[in-house]
Design an enzyme around this catalytic site. Structure first.
Site, short mmCIF file in Angstrom:
data_model
loop_
_atom_site.label_atom_id
_atom_site.label_comp_id
_atom_site.label_asym_id
_atom_site.label_seq_id
_atom_site.Cartn_x
_atom_site.Cartn_y
_atom_site.Cartn_z
N ASP A 1 1.14 -0.74 0.13
CA ASP A 1 -0.10 -0.28 -0.21
C ASP A 1 0.27 1.36 -0.29
O ASP A 1 1.79 0.83 0.00
CB ASP A 1 -0.99 -0.03 1.10
CG ASP A 1 -2.26 0.78 0.75
OD1 ASP A 1 -2.00 1.61 0.19
OD2 ASP A 1 -2.84 0.92 1.10
C1 BGC Z 1 -4.90 3.32 0.19
C2 BGC Z 1 -5.21 2.18 -1.07
C3 BGC Z 1 -5.37 2.82 -2.52
C4 BGC Z 1 -3.84 3.13 -2.69
C5 BGC Z 1 -3.26 4.20 -3.70
C6 BGC Z 1 -4.07 4.03 -0.14
O1 BGC Z 1 -3.79 4.68 0.68
O2 BGC Z 1 -5.12 2.71 1.06
O3 BGC Z 1 -6.64 1.05 -0.89
O4 BGC Z 1 -4.92 2.06 -3.96
O5 BGC Z 1 -4.02 4.24 -2.03
O6 BGC Z 1 -4.23 4.77 -4.06
#
Ligand code: BGC
Length: 730
Positions: A262
């Site tokens: 993530d």
């Molecule tokens: C989220 C993810 C997301 C990523 C990219 C993160 O803060 O937890 O679910 O895919 O950002 O946008």
């Protein structure tokens, strides 16, 4: 042939280029101009990403959705490394790209894997057309705490429903031409107190029985990617957990795709107090099984060339990234056709499917006296009230970026288009007058402002007067779309602001009142559930939301969605889910609190329709079966009502005794059927060892007991028609 191509590429790459392949940069231009005085630099990310592309230092980007930009950046990438390897473009395609579908929790409420798959196929098709190769979706985290804002991105509380919805989404996205990336592996939905990003402490028993099944289903459906989770799971950051990312994911389930962290989660291994420094974080992440680091800036994986202990892991990870590029056809055709992109995004068929999906996902919670569907003869004048009735941005829900507000149909617009009745509108109240910060505010357009010269009391009175003078009042209440989602947890489940006050005043006029809820989490509906005759949860229904809602209100279609979570009476009951054990004094399970019932307001699986369903002739194919054998459970379902309508037939099991105490009920089968008035359908479910096994905490493996099973079949988790069968060694 395939391997040869990858091996040749690998053999020619420097350690720095290999580390680059394992790095994904955000490419997000912040709105606004650079302001050095404030230290604000709108182009910081794009500049860092382009610099990395220029030196062969990035294997993937995220947040680019303009096909012309995709082509320009792809050219930079190809020219920036000696092998000419293109980048992967990833994006959060969560419930549509241009055509916006209902939010994921709503799609889950359709209990309709085919519709879910079709929706995500369209999302995938639109995404691929603009040059996106891979989505950070579906989110398959089980959520049993609605305070957690991300409940809206998942399929609710149940592992069986969650698994079915996860697999359907993976098939959909990948059928549409992009890689699916189920997330967040694993346990994020159990963050303490529903507070986003906080730690999760989940027993091994709950992990295997509840939290992991949707991930396993997604892997079995062929997901090409998995995203790690931000938080600590049982004391170890999920993004650094070798047990999760290698032992479970690859060794146990046979996952062959690539794992992405993530955002910034590799560097965060240091923030967590786990890794000593970014180099240590990088080494531990890549050896745990994180192939690709998603980074805001200065990736930890830049340190990989200096960490000899990570060399083998790096080699394996680069191979996985190259395989993904090869399989997508990127090594041969890295560019995108801009004309075709425009055509695909405009496809009217996509809107038709979105409208159907919104119809199927609405949940009719209550419909006293069959107030719905509205009889056009009886209701010549309609008051449409409430702050969410005419808000395009809210109609779409969170986690969308490339939407077209102009084509978004609000509830008010949908009603106006569908009826010849006189329709009057008043906002009545704002959702809230309180400021609340949202990390998504930078994307703009989130909140409808109070109208110019807004006089709160006069507007309130105007709404009530309209209700009074109309034949029916349709009140649209809930939360703004940015009050839910990532970093949007709440400590309360109340309807924000003065919305309940408005509803009470409207109901007090005596005009028949319909409450439509726009939300992604259950809200405190104790008062409305007692005093408002009709309540329908329309969620955030997407681009075609208003049209779909009008179809349901006026009876062109019948609602048929069912709750994918247990609806609590009050936040104090949270967490509350139907699959608890009998435990001590089960006869008092509804009276565990002295100040409030401990039963839910609406049970899991609840939802009405414009039909009436009778269940009879429940049969099991054998009274006794061997542990490894299947039984077939069948039932006759008849629509005894006067209108064609859908019903979700649900099957629940309970193991009476065994090596562990098992939940009072567990969903183990469902089927959405559409029945004409008077029509009977025989619905059958196969219950095999897969549906009866469970993970045992002491055995630390899956077990099957010899025991007696109760079986219930019906229209919710409160189904009453029951039978039993025995499992015995024969
Ligand atoms: C989220 C993810 C997301 C990523 C990219 C993160 O803060 O937890 O679910 O895919 O950002 O946008």
């Amino acid at each position: 042939m395939t391997d040869e191509r990858i091996e040749t590429l690998l053999a020619g790459m420097s350690p720095e280029e290999k580390a680059g392949q394992l790095t994904q940069y955000f490419y997000f231009k912040l709105p606004g101009e650079a302001d050095p005085a404030l230290g604000f630099d709108a182009d910081e990310q794009p500049r860092a990403a382009e610099a990395a592309l220029g030196r062969g230092g990035a294997g993937a980007l995220l947040f680019v959705t303009d096909p012309a930009e995709v082509n320009r950046l792809q050219r930079l990438a190809i020219d920036g490394n000696p092998q000419g390897i293109p980048v992967l473009f990833g994006f959060d395609v969560i419930h549509g790209l241009r055509t916006i579908f209902p939010v994921p929790i709503a799609m889950a409420a359709s209990w309709d894997p085919e519709t879910i798959e079709r929706g995500q196929t369209i999302a995938g098709r639109e995404a691929r057309a603009v040059g996106i190769h891979w989505t950070f979706a579906p989110m398959v985290d089980i959520t049993r705490d609605p305070r957690w804002g991300r409940i809206i991105e998942g399929a609710g509380e149940d592992p069986f429903l969650g698994a079915a919805v996860a697999a359907a989404q993976v098939r959909g996205f990948q059928g549409g031409g992009i890689i699916a990336g189920p997330k967040h592996f694993a346990g994020y939905g159990a963050s303490l107190g529903g507070r986003d990003y906080d730690e999760a402490n989940i027993s091994e028993y709950e992990l295997w029985n509840t939290y992991l099944p949707p991930f396993q289903a997604a892997v079995e459906a062929g997901a090409g990617n998995i995203m790690t989770a931000y938080m600590d799971l049982n004391g170890i950051p999920a993004s650094g957990s070798h047990w999760l990312l290698t032992k479970v994911l690859r060794d146990t389930w046979g996952f062959t795709g690539f794992v992405v962290s993530d955002a910034n989660a590799v560097k965060n291994l240091q923030t967590h107090g786990f890794a000593a420094d970014p180099a240590d974080a990088a080494a531990r992440a890549v050896t745990a099984g994180v192939d690709l680091e998603m980074a805001f800036s200065e990736p930890a994986y830049d340190h990989l060339p200096a960490v000899p202990a990570a060399r083998d892991a790096v080699e394996v990870s680069v191979r996985r990234i190259l395989e993904a590029k090869l399989r997508l056809g990127l090594l041969d055709e890295p560019f995108v056709d801009e004309d075709r992109a425009r055509e695909v995004l405009a496809d009217p068929e996509h809107r038709a499917v979105a409208r159907e999906a919104a119809r199927r996902s609405a949940v009719l919670l209550k419909n006293d006296g069959d107030l719905l569907p509205l009889d056009p003869g009886a209701f010549g004048s309609i008051a449409v009230l409430g702050p969410l009735a005419d808000s395009r941005r809210d109609t779409l829900g969170p986690w969308v970026f490339d939407f077209d507000l102009a084509e978004t149909v609000t509830v008010l617009e949908g009603i106006r288009r569908a009826t010849g009745a006189e329709v009057a509108y008043a906002q009545g109240v704002p959702v809230t007058q309180r400021e609340f910060p949202s990390m998504f505010d930078q994307f703009g357009g989130n909140r409808p402002e109070d109208p110019e010269g807004f006089d709160a009391d006069a507007e309130f009175a105007r709404a009530v007067a309209l209700a009074e003078s109309s034949d029916v009042a349709i009140v649209v209440l809930g939360e703004h779309q940015n009050m839910i989602g990532e970093a949007a947890s709440r400590s309360s489940l109340d309807l924000p602001g003065r919305q309940l006050e408005l509803l009470r005043a409207v109901a007090a006029t005596g005009t028949p009142t319909v409450l439509l809820l726009m939300n992604g989490r259950p809200l405190d509906l104790r008062w409305p559930a007692e005093h408002v005759p009709a309540i329908m949860d329309i969620w955030y229904p997407g681009s075609q939301g208003g049209n779909a809602v009008a179809d349901l209100l006026f009876g062109a279609a019948s609602p048929g969605g069912k709750l994918p979570f247990t609806w609590p009476r009050t936040v104090g009951q949270v967490p509350i889910h139907y699959g608890h054990t009998r435990s001590h004094e089960p006869q008092n399970q509804g009276r565990r609190y002295w100040d409030e019932a401990s039963t839910p307001l609406f049970p899991f699986g609840h939802g009405l329709s414009y039909g009436r369903f009778a269940y009879e002739n429940l049969f099991v194919s054998a009274d006794t079966v061997a542990p490894d054998a299947e039984v077939t459970v069948s039932v006759d379902v008849t629509n005894t009502g006067a209108r064609p309508a859908p019903e979700v037939v649900q099957l629940y099991l309970h193991q009476r005794h065994g090596r562990a105490s098992r939940p009072v009920r567990e969903l183990k089968g469902f089927s959405r059927v559409e029945l004409a008035p008077g029509e009977t359908r025989r619905v059958a479910f196969t219950i095999g060892p897969q549906q009866r096994r469970y993970w045992h905490a002491a055995v630390r493996d899956w077990v099957l007991d010899t025991t007696t099973f109760d079986v219930w079949v019906g229209g919710s988790s409160a189904a009453e028609l029951a039978t039993t069968f025995e499992v015995r060694d024969v």
